[in-house]
Design an enzyme around this catalytic site. Structure first.
Site, PDB file in Angstrom:
ATOM      1  CG  HIS A  18      -0.342  -0.113   2.543  1.00 28.90           C
ATOM      2  ND1 HIS A  18       0.442   0.887   3.054  1.00 28.90           N
ATOM      3  CD2 HIS A  18      -0.371  -1.085   3.488  1.00 28.90           C
ATOM      4  CE1 HIS A  18       0.844   0.550   4.268  1.00 28.90           C
ATOM      5  NE2 HIS A  18       0.371  -0.658   4.545  1.00 28.90           N
ATOM      6  CB  CYS A 126       1.403  -7.949  19.312  1.00 33.10           C
ATOM      7  SG  CYS A 126       0.550  -7.382  17.816  1.00 33.10           S
ATOM      8  CG  HIS A 146      -1.152  -4.724  14.825  1.00 34.64           C
ATOM      9  ND1 HIS A 146       0.153  -4.646  15.252  1.00 34.64           N
ATOM     10  CD2 HIS A 146      -1.113  -4.769  13.476  1.00 34.64           C
ATOM     11  CE1 HIS A 146       0.951  -4.658  14.205  1.00 34.64           C
ATOM     12  NE2 HIS A 146       0.223  -4.728  13.119  1.00 34.64           N
ATOM     13  CE  LYS A 294       2.328   2.009  10.522  1.00 37.60           C
ATOM     14  NZ  LYS A 294       2.508   0.574  10.567  1.00 37.60           N
ATOM     15  CE  LYS A 297      -5.389  -5.094   0.975  1.00 40.02           C
ATOM     16  NZ  LYS A 297      -5.103  -4.792  -0.394  1.00 40.02           N
TER      17      LYS A 297
END
Ligand code: MSP
Length: 509
Positions: A18, A126, A146, A294, A297
């Site tokens: 991206h 994580c 996340h 942020k 995807k």
């Protein structure tokens, strides 16, 4: 001549590229192109990070083997680099045999030097970050990046004695100027180093998708400690000593601020532990945000480079072309802080700097010269008022690159474009009679364009080469050497000009 080795982070292949990834890669490429203009022996590296739990899970979700997952997604990053006109000298994949060999060699040296031991590890992990966190570092048990719960893990692991390197690292970052640019991030690194450095787990036994630990093949290396070594692999570590000695002392890593700890704390400590005393330099940038978040995807707000380069009618995106795409990312987001990606700003910047200022200047100068100066172009005058402007523009551009500030570098280059447009507006050569006066004005403008074309080439490599040819210059703009090539008077005159389609057709907002 010096040597310059610049790297991008290697990208995870759980998802397609991206524009957050594109940003890092375009900036690294522009630095490499600038250094090639300076005549530096330059190597630029990018690539893909292909091991670890995140990739293994992505493969499971997609119903393919990890190898199939990494093969099909790595290609997308390679294609995106080609689409963005990235002149990388190498593309590394961590699943390549050369990388396996380098990781095992470097880790074995650290082990032999006594900096690795075995122990049990229990902690909150994580998978998105592929990192362990303490309760304090989490937000109610959720990863701050996340926004997902960290998972409890218990493992028998090998540990790296990070704590043994605290003083040496502190000394490196405190005493060596310019190791981290912008300077604010150096303070962040110093802050991390002043906390207690706990030893880190570097292997996993519950996972098979990784590089085996050479002294214990029940374990694979934890993905980050395999990944960081990519930079050394590509420089020839363990395979080509002469290459490694040449490139390694001159390495600069471009990284996003999210991966500072791995790059500025763990990685230099690993190098020291392996007996490598040349440590990297860093250019650190902030995040590109969409609506304050942020881009990623997993947050479903990503825009791909292809959509913006080629256009995407369904999404209402115009086709910026590769140079229009690159220019935005080099000129608009300030290098260092976070910034919001704005499609509107991208359109405005393109129309103002590329279509109006650069494109129109080239078009107009070629047209007026053709009408007023006969078949061949005039040479610049030695005492042109633009000579001082060009020299200042070069100095300011070079200084900004030195400070790792591409947006400021291109702003300085564009000053010469704006002043040349003003010089034409003030002299109105289109109203002049043929003769020495109009020849002088147009020769000066052509010389300014020649210099601008060189200085702008790291951002707009294709348009720069087309312009170079249209003003009748021989060879390749990318082969010019600074500072000589930016000196006033390099335009020979007496050459044929070529007109053509607008370099940057205006885009609708
Ligand atoms: N694989 C690790 C890096 C290993 S390097 C030895 C990784 N990969 S990543 O694909 O998640 O991100 C790589 C880099 O992409 C980030 O560090 C950052 O430089 C860049 N970016 C990803 N998203 C971004 C934004 N939204 N904005 C700016 N840069 C972004 O981390």
């Amino acid at each position: 001549m010096s040597t310059f080795y610049i790297t991008t982070p290697i990208y995870y292949v759980n998802d397609a590229p991206h524009i957050g990834h594109a940003y890092t890669t375009v900036v690294a490429d522009a630095f490499a192109r600038w250094h090639r203009l300076l005549g530096d022996d330059t190597m630029m590296l990018t690539g893909t990070d292909e091991h670890g739990l995140k990739i293994q899970r992505a493969a499971e979700e997609n119903g393919v083997s990890p190898q199939e997952q990494v093969d099909s997604t790595s290609v997308l990053f390679r294609e995106a680099a080609a689409l963005m006109n990235i002149a990388n000298d190498d593309f590394i994949r961590t699943t390549e045999p050369r990388h396996h060999a380098a990781v095992q060699e470097l880790m074995q040296r650290i082990y032999d030097n006594g900096y690795i031991y075995s122990d049990t590890y229990e902690g909150l992990y994580c998978v998105g970050c592929e990192a362990y966190y303490t309760e304090d570092e989490l937000n109610d048990g959720n990863c701050r990046i996340h926004d997902r719960p960290a998972e409890q893990m218990v493992e028998e692991n090998y540990f790296f004695k990070l704590s043994a390197f605290a003083d040496q690292l502190l000394e490196y970052f405190e005493q060596t100027n310019g190791v981290v640019k912008p300077d604010g991030y150096r303070n962040e690194v110093l802050g991390l180093l002043k906390q207690e450095l706990r030893d880190v787990s570097i292997s996993r036994s519950s996972l098979s998708w990784g590089i085996p630990v050479p002294w214990d093949d029940k374990h694979v290396f934890y993905v980050w400690y395999d990944a960081l070594i990519n930079y050394a692999t590509a420089a020839g570590f363990g395979a080509d000593d002469a290459a490694f000695e040449k490139w390694w002392p001159n390495v600069t890593h471009i990284i996003g601020k999210d991966i500072i700890r791995f790059h500025c704390v763990f990685w230099p400590a690993m190098l020291l532990a392996a007996g490598i005393t040349d440590l990297p330099k860093y250019y650190v940038h902030g995040w590109l945000l969409i609506g304050g978040e942020k881009m990623s995807k997993s947050k479903l707000n990503s825009v791909t480079p292809k959509q913006l380069i080629e256009g995407d009618g369904d999404q209402g995106f115009a086709a910026f072309g590769v140079d229009g795409f690159r220019y935005h990312f080099l000129r608009d987001p300030p290098f260092g802080p976070d910034s919001d990606f704005s499609y509107e700003q991208m359109i405005t910047r393109y129309n103002s700097d590329l279509a109006n200022q650069f494109g129109n200047l080239v078009q107009r100068v070629i047209t007026v010269t053709g009408k007023k100066c006969g078949d061949v172009s005039p040479a610049p005058s030695a005492d042109s008022p633009l000579a001082a402007v060009a020299s200042e523009a070069y100095e300011a551009t070079a200084a900004a690159w030195e400070r790792a500030q591409p947006p400021i570098a291109f702003d300085a280059t564009w000053r010469l474009i704006r002043e040349t447009n003003e010089y034409l507006a003030a002299n109105e050569p289109w109203k002049m009679d043929e003769g020495a006066d109009v020849d002088r004005v147009m020769g000066d403008a052509l010389e300014a364009i020649r210099i601008v074309t060189i200085l702008a080439s790291p951002a707009i490599p294709e348009a720069a080469q087309r312009t170079w040819e249209r003003i009748g210059m021989d060879g390749n703009v990318h082969d010019q050497r600074l500072p000589e090539a930016a000196g006033w008077g390099g335009y020979p005159g007496g050459v044929a000009l070529a007109s053509g389609d607008p370099l940057f057709p205006r885009l609708k907002g």
